[in-house]
Design a protein around this motif. Structure first.
Motif, short mmCIF file in Angstrom:
data_model
loop_
_atom_site.label_atom_id
_atom_site.label_comp_id
_atom_site.label_asym_id
_atom_site.label_seq_id
_atom_site.Cartn_x
_atom_site.Cartn_y
_atom_site.Cartn_z
N GLN A 69 0.80 -1.47 -0.10
CA GLN A 69 -0.02 -0.34 0.27
C GLN A 69 1.02 1.01 -0.02
O GLN A 69 1.91 1.20 0.91
CB GLN A 69 -0.71 -0.13 1.28
N SER B 25 0.43 -1.31 4.69
CA SER B 25 0.37 -2.90 4.74
C SER B 25 0.66 -3.55 3.23
O SER B 25 1.13 -2.86 2.12
CB SER B 25 -1.61 -3.11 4.15
N TYR C 112 0.26 -6.93 0.84
CA TYR C 112 -0.35 -8.38 0.34
C TYR C 112 0.75 -9.40 -0.97
O TYR C 112 1.65 -8.72 -1.65
CB TYR C 112 -1.53 -7.89 -0.75
N LYS D 65 4.56 -16.44 -0.01
CA LYS D 65 3.88 -16.17 1.76
C LYS D 65 4.96 -16.77 2.30
O LYS D 65 4.66 -18.20 2.13
CB LYS D 65 2.51 -16.60 1.39
N SER E 19 -6.39 2.34 -1.02
CA SER E 19 -6.08 1.04 0.68
C SER E 19 -7.35 0.06 0.33
O SER E 19 -6.98 -0.33 1.56
CB SER E 19 -6.74 2.91 1.33
N GLY E 20 -7.37 -0.48 -0.80
CA GLY E 20 -7.92 -0.94 -0.97
C GLY E 20 -6.75 -2.51 -0.53
O GLY E 20 -6.18 -2.51 -0.15
N THR E 21 -7.36 -3.66 -1.45
CA THR E 21 -7.02 -5.05 -0.74
C THR E 21 -6.67 -5.47 -1.88
O THR E 21 -5.82 -6.01 -2.44
CB THR E 21 -7.47 -6.01 -0.12
N SER E 22 -6.68 -4.73 -3.80
CA SER E 22 -6.75 -5.48 -5.18
C SER E 22 -5.81 -5.05 -5.88
O SER E 22 -5.42 -4.03 -5.16
CB SER E 22 -8.29 -5.89 -5.88
N TYR E 23 -4.52 -5.96 -6.08
CA TYR E 23 -3.77 -4.97 -7.08
C TYR E 23 -3.50 -6.29 -8.06
O TYR E 23 -2.76 -7.53 -7.83
CB TYR E 23 -2.26 -5.17 -6.09
#
Length: 127
Positions: A52, A57, A59, A65, A105-109
């Motif tokens: 982000q 954040s 991802y 991971k 500020s979302g979570t999708s990239y």
């Protein structure tokens, strides 16, 4: 003009580590998320990791991971990808990319969310 320049790729044995760097210029780095994508031979480019704009954040793709860590140095406009426990299947060209969405500020990239791309750096992991 926005420029993204990757470095740090190379040849490494399985189980080894590499740190990729991406230096950004031409845009307010601190206002945009950054991502890493990779493209293996004969495959489509895919998401690896993203951070982000604030750095709060991060991802990751499931496949990396616990092994890869993305970070950013806002003061110097650099984003890093620390790659540990490398596997032969990590062999690919790794691309740095900058989000088109300011202060997102979302979570999708996804690829379509990225506006600027570097030329890529090759990572080869031998078995």
């Amino acid at each position: 003009q926005v420029q993204l320049v990757e470095s740090g790729g190379g040849l490494v044995q399985a189980g080894g580590s590499l740190r990729l760097s991406c230096a950004a210029s031409g845009r307010t780095f601190s206002s945009y998320g950054m991502g890493w994508f990779c493209q293996a031979p004969g495959k489509e480019r895919e998401f690896v990791a993203a951070m982000q704009w604030s750095g709060r954040s991060a991802y990751y793709a499931d496949s990396v991971k616990g092994r890869f860590t993305i970070s950013r140095d806002i003061a110097n406009s650099v984003v890093y990808l620390q790659m540990n426990s490398l596997k032969p299947e990590d062999t690919a060209v790794y691309y740095c990319a900058m989000d088109r969405r300011r202060l997102y500020s979302g979570t999708s990239y996804s690829e379509s969310d990225m506006e600027y791309w570097g030329k890529g750096t090759l990572v080869t992991v031998s078995s």
